[in-house]
Design a protein around this motif. Sequence first.
Motif, short mmCIF file in Angstrom:
data_model
loop_
_atom_site.label_atom_id
_atom_site.label_comp_id
_atom_site.label_asym_id
_atom_site.label_seq_id
_atom_site.Cartn_x
_atom_site.Cartn_y
_atom_site.Cartn_z
N ALA A 119 59.18 -10.85 -0.82
CA ALA A 119 60.62 -11.02 -1.04
C ALA A 119 61.17 -9.93 -1.97
O ALA A 119 62.21 -9.34 -1.69
CB ALA A 119 60.91 -12.40 -1.61
N ARG A 120 60.48 -9.68 -3.06
CA ARG A 120 60.94 -8.66 -4.02
C ARG A 120 60.92 -7.27 -3.40
O ARG A 120 61.84 -6.48 -3.59
CB ARG A 120 60.05 -8.70 -5.27
N PHE A 121 59.85 -6.96 -2.67
CA PHE A 121 59.74 -5.66 -2.02
C PHE A 121 60.91 -5.46 -1.06
O PHE A 121 61.59 -4.43 -1.09
CB PHE A 121 58.41 -5.56 -1.26
N HIS A 122 61.16 -6.45 -0.22
CA HIS A 122 62.24 -6.33 0.76
C HIS A 122 63.59 -6.20 0.07
O HIS A 122 64.44 -5.39 0.48
CB HIS A 122 62.23 -7.54 1.70
N GLU A 123 63.78 -6.95 -1.00
CA GLU A 123 65.04 -6.88 -1.76
C GLU A 123 65.26 -5.49 -2.33
O GLU A 123 66.36 -4.94 -2.25
CB GLU A 123 64.99 -7.92 -2.89
N LEU A 124 64.23 -4.91 -2.91
CA LEU A 124 64.37 -3.61 -3.56
C LEU A 124 64.34 -2.43 -2.60
O LEU A 124 65.10 -1.48 -2.75
CB LEU A 124 63.27 -3.43 -4.62
N VAL A 125 63.43 -2.47 -1.65
CA VAL A 125 63.23 -1.32 -0.76
C VAL A 125 64.17 -1.37 0.44
O VAL A 125 64.58 -0.34 0.97
CB VAL A 125 61.75 -1.24 -0.31
N GLY A 126 64.50 -2.58 0.88
CA GLY A 126 65.42 -2.71 2.01
C GLY A 126 64.72 -2.84 3.35
O GLY A 126 65.36 -2.79 4.40
N GLU A 127 63.41 -2.99 3.33
CA GLU A 127 62.65 -3.21 4.56
C GLU A 127 61.38 -3.97 4.21
O GLU A 127 60.93 -3.95 3.07
CB GLU A 127 62.33 -1.90 5.28
N PRO A 128 60.79 -4.65 5.19
CA PRO A 128 59.55 -5.40 4.93
C PRO A 128 58.41 -4.48 4.52
O PRO A 128 58.38 -3.29 4.89
CB PRO A 128 59.25 -6.07 6.27
N VAL A 129 57.47 -5.04 3.80
CA VAL A 129 56.35 -4.28 3.25
C VAL A 129 55.61 -3.50 4.34
O VAL A 129 55.42 -2.28 4.22
CB VAL A 129 55.34 -5.21 2.52
N MET A 130 55.17 -4.18 5.38
CA MET A 130 54.33 -3.52 6.37
C MET A 130 55.11 -2.51 7.20
O MET A 130 54.54 -1.51 7.65
CB MET A 130 53.63 -4.55 7.26
N GLN A 131 56.39 -2.71 7.35
CA GLN A 131 57.21 -1.71 8.02
C GLN A 131 57.24 -0.44 7.18
O GLN A 131 57.14 0.67 7.70
CB GLN A 131 58.62 -2.25 8.24
#
Length: 154
Positions: A79-91
């Motif tokens: 959730a934090r990764f997607h919030e900050l980066v703007g895309e899912p981790v594995m993507q």
Amino acid sequence: REPRPGGEAVITRLADIVVIQAIRSWIETDPGARRGWLGALRDGRIGPAIALVHRYPERAWTVASLADEVAMSRSAFAARFHELVGEPVMQYVTRWRMQVAHDALESEGATVAELAARLGYRSEAAFGRAFKRVIGKSPGAVRRSGPTARRSWR
């Protein structure tokens, strides 16, 4: 006014410092610079995870393994990764690997087999499908275009 020994090296270093300071200033003052992977690098947990992906793209990363590396739960990390980066981790991981592969195809003339192995893919076919999905061209097409090709996919 006159060239002096070491003058070119001094100018180059000073230019590097000016550029670095300009980027630092931009990151500190522009809210837009706080989004995406660049902004996420500043986060105490997500930043180190991104650094690991960049340093070791060949590792068999999963959301769980990256979360473990930074002492977070899988769901909180995702959730934090997607919030900050703007895309899912594995993507993000896949996109980074394909960027590394694209650069290697263009600059080194690496083969698809070499890159598949270097980036942790078990088969050339799986690597080729992922590359085409992310980049929009086959690895062979990029390799044949050579170092003069423009990177319109970025």
